[in-house]
Motif scaffolding. Structure first.
Motif, mmCIF file in Angstrom:
data_model
loop_
_atom_site.group_PDB
_atom_site.id
_atom_site.type_symbol
_atom_site.label_atom_id
_atom_site.label_comp_id
_atom_site.label_asym_id
_atom_site.label_seq_id
_atom_site.Cartn_x
_atom_site.Cartn_y
_atom_site.Cartn_z
ATOM 1 N N GLY A 1 0.815 -1.206 0.000
ATOM 2 C CA GLY A 1 0.000 0.000 0.000
ATOM 3 C C GLY A 1 0.843 1.248 0.000
ATOM 4 N N LEU A 2 0.179 2.358 0.311
ATOM 5 C CA LEU A 2 0.824 3.670 0.341
ATOM 6 C C LEU A 2 1.036 4.075 1.791
ATOM 7 C CD1 LEU A 2 1.725 6.349 -1.014
ATOM 8 C CD2 LEU A 2 -0.684 7.047 -0.938
ATOM 9 N N VAL A 3 2.250 4.503 2.115
ATOM 10 C CA VAL A 3 2.564 4.910 3.481
ATOM 11 C C VAL A 3 3.521 6.090 3.427
ATOM 12 C CG1 VAL A 3 4.494 3.293 3.675
ATOM 13 C CG2 VAL A 3 3.295 4.036 5.739
ATOM 14 N N GLN A 4 3.474 6.927 4.448
ATOM 15 C CA GLN A 4 4.400 8.051 4.516
ATOM 16 C C GLN A 4 5.763 7.586 5.019
ATOM 17 O OE1 GLN A 4 2.504 11.084 6.948
ATOM 18 N NE2 GLN A 4 1.741 12.111 5.104
ATOM 19 N N ALA A 5 6.782 8.336 4.651
ATOM 20 C CA ALA A 5 8.128 8.030 5.134
ATOM 21 C C ALA A 5 8.128 7.988 6.662
ATOM 22 C CB ALA A 5 9.112 9.071 4.632
ATOM 23 N N GLY A 6 8.831 6.986 7.191
ATOM 24 C CA GLY A 6 8.855 6.778 8.632
ATOM 25 C C GLY A 6 7.807 5.822 9.134
ATOM 26 N N GLY A 7 6.860 5.483 8.278
ATOM 27 C CA GLY A 7 5.782 4.594 8.661
ATOM 28 C C GLY A 7 6.156 3.126 8.537
ATOM 29 N N SER B 1 20.643 -2.666 2.920
ATOM 30 C CA SER B 1 19.780 -1.489 2.795
ATOM 31 C C SER B 1 18.563 -1.545 3.720
ATOM 32 C CB SER B 1 19.312 -1.324 1.351
ATOM 33 O OG SER B 1 18.619 -2.481 0.923
ATOM 34 N N VAL B 2 18.212 -2.742 4.226
ATOM 35 C CA VAL B 2 17.024 -2.863 5.075
ATOM 36 C C VAL B 2 17.355 -3.384 6.466
ATOM 37 C CG1 VAL B 2 15.639 -3.296 3.026
ATOM 38 C CG2 VAL B 2 16.406 -5.231 4.414
ATOM 39 N N LYS B 3 18.600 -3.733 6.704
ATOM 40 C CA LYS B 3 19.001 -4.301 7.991
ATOM 41 C C LYS B 3 18.685 -3.318 9.120
ATOM 42 C CE LYS B 3 22.507 -6.825 7.376
ATOM 43 N NZ LYS B 3 23.883 -7.297 7.126
ATOM 44 N N LYS C 1 11.365 4.285 3.921
ATOM 45 C CA LYS C 1 11.950 5.413 3.205
ATOM 46 C C LYS C 1 11.400 5.433 1.777
ATOM 47 C CE LYS C 1 16.322 4.632 5.667
ATOM 48 N NZ LYS C 1 17.774 4.360 5.511
ATOM 49 N N PRO C 2 11.417 6.586 1.125
ATOM 50 C CA PRO C 2 10.947 6.627 -0.272
ATOM 51 C C PRO C 2 11.691 5.635 -1.171
ATOM 52 C CG PRO C 2 11.109 8.836 0.605
ATOM 53 C CD PRO C 2 11.689 7.919 1.653
ATOM 54 N N GLU C 3 12.945 5.383 -0.878
ATOM 55 C CA GLU C 3 13.706 4.436 -1.701
ATOM 56 C C GLU C 3 13.294 2.988 -1.494
ATOM 57 O OE1 GLU C 3 14.942 6.846 0.312
ATOM 58 O OE2 GLU C 3 16.787 6.171 1.309
ATOM 59 N N VAL D 1 6.177 4.522 -0.776
ATOM 60 C CA VAL D 1 6.497 5.339 0.394
ATOM 61 C C VAL D 1 6.633 6.788 -0.072
ATOM 62 C CG1 VAL D 1 8.042 5.674 2.336
ATOM 63 C CG2 VAL D 1 7.722 3.375 1.381
ATOM 64 N N SER D 2 5.785 7.642 0.450
ATOM 65 C CA SER D 2 5.807 9.046 0.054
ATOM 66 C C SER D 2 6.692 9.840 1.010
ATOM 67 C CB SER D 2 4.397 9.612 0.045
ATOM 68 O OG SER D 2 3.849 9.565 1.356
#
Length: 125
Positions: free
Chosen positions: A10-16, A63-65, A87-89, A123-124
């Motif tokens: 889905g769509l989530v804000q950065a930090g979510g 990158s995800v650790k 993160k947006p990335e 991620v926005s």
């Protein structure tokens, strides 16, 4: 034959946070290792996380650790990817994968025998 069906994107804000789920059917679930890959637009598919049949020694991309956690429930034929501090990335289509070599975690996409259809994570900023 193994069928993999992802959900939870889905769509989530950065930090979510988001939690992806993958339901497996068709073979004995504990007979294979599981993992997650992702592919962003214009980029190659990349390994995110993997977990062997017993659930021990999960492995993550650098990158995800520290932000993502992979887990599995063999009684429910499910594998999960808990994603925090997004993160947006991290925006990509996320794929659930299964490897019939149940004791191996590989970062190579060609190592995996079955793939789900993918679920979009956006991620926005």
């Amino acid at each position: 034959q193994v069928q993999l069906v992802e959900s939870g994107g889905g769509l989530v804000q950065a930090g979510g946070s988001l939690r992806l789920s993958c339901a497996a059917s068709g073979r004995t679930f504990s007979g294979y290792a599981m993992g997650w890959f992702r592919q962003a637009p214009g980029k190659e598919r990349e390994f995110v996380a993997g977990i062997i049949w017993s659930g021990s020694t999960p492995t993550y991309a650098d990158s995800v650790k520290g932000r993502f956690t992979i887990s599995r429930d063999n009684a429910k034929n499910m594998v999960y990817l808990q994603m925090n501090s997004l993160k947006p990335e991290d925006t990509a289509v996320y794929y659930c994968v299964a490897d019939l070599n149940r004791g191996r975690i590989s970062a190579r996409s060609e190592s995996y025998d079955y793939w789900g259809q993918g679920t979009q994570v956006t991620v926005s900023s």
